[in-house]
Design an enzyme around this catalytic site. Structure first.
Site, mmCIF file in Angstrom:
data_model
loop_
_atom_site.group_PDB
_atom_site.id
_atom_site.type_symbol
_atom_site.label_atom_id
_atom_site.label_comp_id
_atom_site.label_asym_id
_atom_site.label_seq_id
_atom_site.Cartn_x
_atom_site.Cartn_y
_atom_site.Cartn_z
ATOM 1 N N ASP A 125 37.489 -76.148 -4.123
ATOM 2 C CA ASP A 125 36.068 -76.139 -3.796
ATOM 3 C C ASP A 125 35.542 -77.571 -3.626
ATOM 4 O OD1 ASP A 125 33.669 -74.877 -3.263
ATOM 5 O OD2 ASP A 125 33.245 -74.332 -5.336
ATOM 6 N N HIS A 126 34.229 -77.708 -3.560
ATOM 7 C CA HIS A 126 33.543 -78.980 -3.269
ATOM 8 C C HIS A 126 34.297 -80.227 -3.741
ATOM 9 C CE1 HIS A 126 29.594 -77.222 -2.117
ATOM 10 N NE2 HIS A 126 30.011 -76.231 -2.892
ATOM 11 N N GLU A 198 25.859 -77.581 -9.363
ATOM 12 C CA GLU A 198 27.158 -76.908 -9.367
ATOM 13 C C GLU A 198 28.218 -77.869 -9.865
ATOM 14 O OE1 GLU A 198 30.062 -73.758 -8.112
ATOM 15 O OE2 GLU A 198 28.018 -73.867 -8.808
ATOM 16 N N HIS A 242 22.867 -73.479 -4.986
ATOM 17 C CA HIS A 242 23.779 -72.973 -6.004
ATOM 18 C C HIS A 242 22.984 -72.379 -7.162
ATOM 19 C CE1 HIS A 242 26.961 -75.940 -4.418
ATOM 20 N NE2 HIS A 242 27.410 -74.727 -4.204
ATOM 21 N N HIS A 279 27.644 -70.875 1.291
ATOM 22 C CA HIS A 279 27.658 -71.437 -0.060
ATOM 23 C C HIS A 279 26.439 -70.950 -0.830
ATOM 24 C CE1 HIS A 279 30.838 -74.722 -0.243
ATOM 25 N NE2 HIS A 279 31.057 -74.061 0.871
ATOM 26 N N SER A 282 25.664 -66.517 -4.883
ATOM 27 C CA SER A 282 25.178 -65.759 -6.039
ATOM 28 C C SER A 282 23.679 -65.504 -5.920
ATOM 29 C CB SER A 282 25.474 -66.517 -7.340
ATOM 30 O OG SER A 282 26.856 -66.552 -7.595
ATOM 31 N N ASN A 301 31.047 -68.058 -1.104
ATOM 32 C CA ASN A 301 31.364 -68.506 -2.452
ATOM 33 C C ASN A 301 30.525 -67.766 -3.485
ATOM 34 O OD1 ASN A 301 32.947 -70.339 -1.115
ATOM 35 N ND2 ASN A 301 31.966 -72.163 -1.954
#
Length: 372
Positions: A125-126, A198, A242, A279, A282, A301
């Site tokens: 990831d990132h 995040e 995020h 991204h 959630s 994600n």
């Protein structure tokens, strides 16, 4: 024309199992890219779940097995360090524990995923500019694995240089992409900034205009990377944040992805030529997700929602069995009754896994990653 139509009809009807090279276990190279192309054609996305332990990896794979659908497991830099062990040194500019954790995590997934009987991506990831030593370490592991097995260790990696000027962002991505193409690794890059916090990176104070990419910004990525290879995805910003926030606090505009596609199509001459990543998935609304899918999102994600689900499994277990978790001996059944069967980690960790499995399956349904 008729031949092209027949090919498109076949591709539209085919199962993901019919994508060349796809099999149970970790998929890489042409098979992995073929799966993303298949997702785009069939208008679904493969959810990518951040994992920090073998337990969370197992929960994601279990959900994929129950659905008989492809899945993605990804490791962040901080999550990778945790996987290896929080007590290990992880010096700035070296990030040795993060490298170790990501590599060990990828090997773990490679060893267990075939037993679950589904295709699985392993992704990092990132990776911000300050974390490039971590990326270098993973790429070195990919090269070594490729030399031994003819494929990379990971399926894909993400570079997130969105805090840098766009020109520098694309230039550094292009430099790394040139190293990745011979290994048949997929590159994910970010243009525009994902807000919120995040994995220790705080973008909660960025100006709102940075949360929305422009068609010109996104097309510059294509111009910079397409001459090198086709296997890249773009995490373009359309208000993504995020975490999970109160309704109304985050304004997603997934219709912008359609504008990006139209602009690029006008330049390239191909309909919806870009592959997008969503991204900050959630807490996103179902309508926003559906709009994103229709505009070429092939990966989303998910982290915060599955973190809560994992914790909630433990929370509910504790509430239900509180009287049996106050000491090694003594519970509501009697003062000398043992409690080992309740505090054994296998008991309560499993409850967390079961709860997380349920949430992973919900994300798959949201993204149409289910069998009809």
């Amino acid at each position: 024309k008729q031949q092209k139509s027949c090919v498109l009809d076949f591709f539209a009807a085919m199962s993901f199992w019919e994508v060349p090279g796809v099999q149970a276990g970790v998929v890489t190279g042409d098979a992995a890219w073929g799966l993303l192309k298949h997702a785009k054609e069939k208008v679904f996305a493969i959810p990518a779940f951040n994992c920090t332990s073998t337990s969370t990896v197992n929960a994601v794979l279990e959900a994929g097995r129950e659905l008989n659908r492809p899945i993605m497991i990804q490791f962040s830099e901080g999550g990778s360090a945790f996987f290896a062990g929080k007590s290990l040194p992880n010096e700035k500019g070296v990030l040795q524990a993060s490298i170790l954790g990501a590599v060990v995590g990828a090997h773990y997934v490679r060893n267990v995923a075939p037993a679950y009987g589904i295709p699985c991506f392993v992704h990092s990831d990132h990776c911000a500019k300050k974390l490039l030593p971590w990326f270098d370490g993973m790429l070195e592991a990919d090269q070594g694995f490729f030399a031994a097995h003819g494929e990379p260790l990971f399926s894909s990696h993400m570079l997130d240089l969105s805090e840098e000027p766009d020109e520098e962002n694309i230039e550094i991505c292009a430099k790394y992409f040139k190293r990745m193409v011979p290994l048949k690794l997929i590159l994910e890059m970010e243009i525009g900034i994902t807000g919120g916090v995040e994995d220790g990176v705080d973008n909660s104070g960025v100006s709102k205009e940075k949360l929305y990419s422009t068609p010109e910004d996104v097309y510059k990525v294509h111009e910079g990377l397409a001459p090198i290879g086709e296997m890249f995805t773009i995490a373009a910003a359309f208000g993504n944040v995020h975490g999970v926030y109160k309704a109304g606090n985050v304004k997603l505009q997934p219709e912008l992805l359609g504008n990006f596609q139209k602009f690029a199509a006008g330049k390239i001459g191909t309909e919806k030529p870009l592959f997008f990543v969503f991204h900050g998935g959630s807490g996103s609304g179902k309508e926003d997700i559906a709009t994103a899918l229709s505009n070429g999102v092939v990966k989303m994600n998910v982290d915060t929602d599955t973190q809560w689900a994992y914790w909630e499994g433990l929370l509910n277990f504790y509430k239900a069995k509180e009287g049996y978790l106050q000491g090694q001996i003594g519970n509501p059944d009697g003062p000398e009754k043992p409690n080992k069967s309740y505090y054994d980690p296998r008991k309560w960790v499993r409850e967390s896994e079961v709860s997380m499995v349920k949430r992973v399956k919900e994300s798959c349904a949201d993204l149409s990653n289910v069998n009809q």
